[in-house]
Motif scaffolding. Structure first.
Motif, PDB file in Angstrom:
ATOM      1  N   MET A 273      76.425  -8.954  23.031  1.00 21.96           N
ATOM      2  CA  MET A 273      75.065  -8.971  22.511  1.00 21.96           C
ATOM      3  C   MET A 273      75.004  -8.971  20.982  1.00 21.96           C
ATOM      4  O   MET A 273      75.971  -8.645  20.322  1.00 21.96           O
ATOM      5  CB  MET A 273      74.282  -7.792  23.060  1.00 21.96           C
ATOM      6  N   ASP A 274      73.804  -9.323  20.433  1.00 24.02           N
ATOM      7  CA  ASP A 274      73.629  -9.391  18.976  1.00 24.02           C
ATOM      8  C   ASP A 274      73.247  -8.040  18.398  1.00 24.02           C
ATOM      9  O   ASP A 274      73.002  -7.076  19.120  1.00 24.02           O
ATOM     10  CB  ASP A 274      72.555 -10.426  18.611  1.00 24.02           C
ATOM     11  N   GLY A 275      73.141  -7.970  17.077  1.00 23.32           N
ATOM     12  CA  GLY A 275      72.852  -6.780  16.272  1.00 23.32           C
ATOM     13  C   GLY A 275      71.978  -5.727  16.918  1.00 23.32           C
ATOM     14  O   GLY A 275      72.469  -4.811  17.582  1.00 23.32           O
ATOM     15  N   PHE A 276      70.652  -5.846  16.695  1.00 25.70           N
ATOM     16  CA  PHE A 276      69.795  -4.784  17.169  1.00 25.70           C
ATOM     17  C   PHE A 276      69.592  -4.831  18.675  1.00 25.70           C
ATOM     18  O   PHE A 276      69.120  -3.864  19.248  1.00 25.70           O
ATOM     19  CB  PHE A 276      68.472  -4.800  16.414  1.00 25.70           C
ATOM     20  N   GLY A 277      69.938  -5.936  19.305  1.00 21.35           N
ATOM     21  CA  GLY A 277      69.911  -5.980  20.762  1.00 21.35           C
ATOM     22  C   GLY A 277      70.801  -4.894  21.343  1.00 21.35           C
ATOM     23  O   GLY A 277      70.472  -4.278  22.355  1.00 21.35           O
TER      24      GLY A 277
ATOM     25  N   GLU B  37      71.530 -14.612  20.215  1.00 22.46           N
ATOM     26  CA  GLU B  37      70.858 -14.802  18.925  1.00 22.46           C
ATOM     27  C   GLU B  37      69.928 -13.628  18.644  1.00 22.46           C
ATOM     28  O   GLU B  37      69.593 -12.859  19.522  1.00 22.46           O
ATOM     29  CB  GLU B  37      69.997 -16.073  18.905  1.00 22.46           C
ATOM     30  N   LEU B  38      69.448 -13.563  17.389  1.00 24.39           N
ATOM     31  CA  LEU B  38      68.485 -12.544  16.994  1.00 24.39           C
ATOM     32  C   LEU B  38      67.279 -12.569  17.915  1.00 24.39           C
ATOM     33  O   LEU B  38      66.706 -13.617  18.171  1.00 24.39           O
ATOM     34  CB  LEU B  38      67.997 -12.821  15.562  1.00 24.39           C
ATOM     35  N   TYR B  39      66.870 -11.422  18.413  1.00 22.61           N
ATOM     36  CA  TYR B  39      65.663 -11.359  19.223  1.00 22.61           C
ATOM     37  C   TYR B  39      64.910 -10.076  18.886  1.00 22.61           C
ATOM     38  O   TYR B  39      63.937 -10.111  18.143  1.00 22.61           O
ATOM     39  CB  TYR B  39      65.998 -11.452  20.706  1.00 22.61           C
ATOM     40  N   ALA B  40      65.418  -8.926  19.388  1.00 21.77           N
ATOM     41  CA  ALA B  40      64.772  -7.656  19.056  1.00 21.77           C
ATOM     42  C   ALA B  40      64.785  -7.434  17.547  1.00 21.77           C
ATOM     43  O   ALA B  40      63.843  -6.880  16.976  1.00 21.77           O
ATOM     44  CB  ALA B  40      65.479  -6.515  19.761  1.00 21.77           C
ATOM     45  N   THR B  41      65.846  -7.908  16.902  1.00 19.54           N
ATOM     46  CA  THR B  41      65.986  -7.733  15.445  1.00 19.54           C
ATOM     47  C   THR B  41      64.803  -8.333  14.695  1.00 19.54           C
ATOM     48  O   THR B  41      64.338  -7.755  13.699  1.00 19.54           O
ATOM     49  CB  THR B  41      67.280  -8.429  14.981  1.00 19.54           C
TER      50      THR B  41
ATOM     51  N   LEU C 293      66.730 -11.265  25.227  1.00 21.25           N
ATOM     52  CA  LEU C 293      67.260 -10.141  24.464  1.00 21.25           C
ATOM     53  C   LEU C 293      68.785 -10.114  24.470  1.00 21.25           C
ATOM     54  O   LEU C 293      69.417  -9.602  23.545  1.00 21.25           O
ATOM     55  CB  LEU C 293      66.742  -8.858  25.146  1.00 21.25           C
ATOM     56  N   LEU C 294      69.379 -10.653  25.530  1.00 18.11           N
ATOM     57  CA  LEU C 294      70.828 -10.523  25.724  1.00 18.11           C
ATOM     58  C   LEU C 294      71.569 -11.798  25.405  1.00 18.11           C
ATOM     59  O   LEU C 294      72.766 -11.898  25.620  1.00 18.11           O
ATOM     60  CB  LEU C 294      71.118 -10.174  27.189  1.00 18.11           C
TER      61      LEU C 294
ATOM     62  N   LYS D  91      79.017  -7.679  27.029  1.00 17.93           N
ATOM     63  CA  LYS D  91      78.127  -8.818  27.248  1.00 17.93           C
ATOM     64  C   LYS D  91      77.909  -9.623  25.969  1.00 17.93           C
ATOM     65  O   LYS D  91      77.051 -10.501  25.944  1.00 17.93           O
ATOM     66  CB  LYS D  91      76.777  -8.312  27.776  1.00 17.93           C
TER      67      LYS D  91
ATOM     68  N   LEU E 112      69.118  -4.999  33.209  1.00 17.13           N
ATOM     69  CA  LEU E 112      68.950  -5.864  32.037  1.00 17.13           C
ATOM     70  C   LEU E 112      70.218  -6.660  31.757  1.00 17.13           C
ATOM     71  O   LEU E 112      70.168  -7.833  31.408  1.00 17.13           O
ATOM     72  CB  LEU E 112      68.597  -5.035  30.809  1.00 17.13           C
TER      73      LEU E 112
ATOM     74  N   LEU F 294      61.912  -5.929  14.868  1.00 18.86           N
ATOM     75  CA  LEU F 294      62.111  -4.768  14.004  1.00 18.86           C
ATOM     76  C   LEU F 294      61.828  -5.151  12.560  1.00 18.86           C
ATOM     77  O   LEU F 294      61.185  -4.408  11.814  1.00 18.86           O
ATOM     78  CB  LEU F 294      63.534  -4.237  14.160  1.00 18.86           C
TER      79      LEU F 294
ATOM     80  N   THR G 141      58.155  -3.357  18.771  1.00 16.19           N
ATOM     81  CA  THR G 141      59.290  -4.001  19.427  1.00 16.19           C
ATOM     82  C   THR G 141      59.167  -3.929  20.946  1.00 16.19           C
ATOM     83  O   THR G 141      59.428  -4.900  21.656  1.00 16.19           O
ATOM     84  CB  THR G 141      60.596  -3.329  18.958  1.00 16.19           C
ATOM     85  N   ILE G 142      58.744  -2.750  21.455  1.00 12.37           N
ATOM     86  CA  ILE G 142      58.565  -2.600  22.904  1.00 12.37           C
ATOM     87  C   ILE G 142      57.476  -3.550  23.396  1.00 12.37           C
ATOM     88  O   ILE G 142      57.652  -4.253  24.402  1.00 12.37           O
ATOM     89  CB  ILE G 142      58.205  -1.137  23.247  1.00 12.37           C
TER      90      ILE G 142
ATOM     91  N   VAL H 244      68.914  -1.771  21.142  1.00 14.97           N
ATOM     92  CA  VAL H 244      67.872  -1.739  22.164  1.00 14.97           C
ATOM     93  C   VAL H 244      68.458  -1.356  23.517  1.00 14.97           C
ATOM     94  O   VAL H 244      67.920  -0.494  24.224  1.00 14.97           O
ATOM     95  CB  VAL H 244      67.136  -3.095  22.247  1.00 14.97           C
TER      96      VAL H 244
END
Lengths: 205, 205, 205
Positions: free
Chosen positions: B29-33, A149-153, A145-146, B27, B138, A156, A125-126, B36
């Motif tokens: 943000m979404d789920g896993f964001g 919508e889903l991004y980091a997810t 990321l902010l 802000k 960020l 993962l 993820t990083i 993060v």
């Protein structure tokens, strides 16, 4: 096999270099500043990963990555001189491909170095998110990321699939992890998927 | 004793994870964001400290920190679903507690590794300030460091007290350094304390 | 000779510390926050360079750099209390001098550590550009790297000259590389030089 991974890794670098160049185009940057933004995007995530894992930074000992960036950036520049226009979604899609490549390649590098599965998923993820994050921060864009919508997810999810399958079949793990990341992210771009962790509040989405 | 420090460190991580989650809430943000942003805030400062000191990055070899972040973030999210509102000062106060924990824990880690007092105070300040700085950058907020009231100054004060007392009594040093940082920062938030190094100019304060 | 390089390096640190303090003045920052911004600007680039090369971070083992920053920042603050005004170009010019010092000193450190020429030029550019980039990101200014005129390009030019001459005469390499970077950057500031890699598009320059 190793050679396959090596080219796969270069492909990820190239795709992120293209996304950096596209953003530089939108921001009217100068000559080598474009190359700098392309480079930071392409190798920023992997550099942070290697530093945190305490491994030698990959591109310092294999400068061929820098040539890959240069070629990808120059070709993108030439293409932009012909077209002189980018569709609004192009940058997002280039970024999604980069995300998919790096979510699995980052996890794989950590796995090869002997780290436990959780750390591998985090490192994927990083690797995938940090290059784009630095790109957006430098160019003063809202980090993807902010954006809701889903991004980091997606990283993962893809990284977890990779880590689960990798002990059995490395190539299959790589492909399925990468494809899951890519499809989830493209779907999130197209249909504005998001995981609502908070109830609606303040400004409406 | 070591166990006490260990839990103290986890408490600092949890508090900063809460501050990251609160900002993510503001802000949208979404789920896993959210996770993060919480993670970057909670372990960003310590990661930079460990990299600069050339030590192994703490959370890579002890993933329990990641679970602490996850639990703190999830509990904060659940709380926000009930309340669906945060008082304007909540984020500032969570940040102040994190600052106090990390200003002394960062200095202590450097001290244990044998670095001279000046470097220890600087490392405490880096541990305390960098996580929040990355969080604000960020999320495109004005970094608290730049907002005019005392911020880094409180860490330098608390870290210096810690370094002075630590050779005599480690626990007393930890508590007094932390409490001084916390009180100075809370006072700065409440009464808008600042050290005027420049004469007034341009835009009025 | 080594002593000469040592002072040259300190001079670069001082110049960037001044540029950080000037920006802090424009942003109305508080007491030690000013010192923090000055420090990040002055040693941020070199820190990133040392981390990537896997070398010990220079200022951790030689805290005299921190005193140089403190002295440069305090003198700048005193000067600003008398003048209470900065000419719009002052910050740009301080930054240009820092760029020139660090483009060659960063390349030289990599050369001494045995890295190939390409990596040395890249490291010079990183040393020179990253401190100012972090400064601008923290202070929410448009990074100079992105402002259109030559910036990173001048470091690449100066670093390349240094790397070409260094095997023959180190001092000459240092001076010519630094002077080329400085003149190119000052020229870019004065006459708005830029390398147009893209055709004009969107917002006019």
């Amino acid at each position: 096999m190793d050679l396959f991974f090596y080219w796969f890794d270069h492909l990820g670098v190239a795709v992120f270099a293209i996304s950096g160049t596209l953003l530089a185009f939108r921001k009217n940057m100068d000559g080598f500043g474009v190359i700098v933004l392309a480079s930071v995007t392409a190798i920023g995530g992997g550099t942070v990963r290697d530093l945190i894992l305490g491994l030698p930074v990959f591109w310092v000992y294999d400068p061929s990555y820098l040539y890959t960036i240069l070629i990808a950036a120059v070709l993108t520049i030439l293409w932009l001189r012909f077209r002189d226009f980018i569709h609004q979604k192009t940058l997002l899609i280039a970024d999604a491909f980069g995300l998919a490549f790096f979510a699995v390649m980052g996890a794989q590098k950590a796995l090869l170095a002997g780290f436990p599965p959780l750390i591998c998923v985090v490192m994927g993820t990083i690797t995938a998110c940090f290059g784009g994050m630095i790109r957006d921060v430098l160019a003063r864009d809202v980090p993807m990321l902010l954006k809701g919508e889903l991004y980091a997810t997606t990283c993962l999810a893809g990284g977890s699939v990779f880590v689960l399958i990798a002990p059995h079949n490395e190539l299959l793990a790589l492909l399925s992890g990468g494809i899951i990341t890519l499809l989830l992210r493209l779907g999130a771009i197209k249909w504005k998927w998001y995981l609502a962790v908070f109830q609606e509040h303040g400004e409406s989405r």
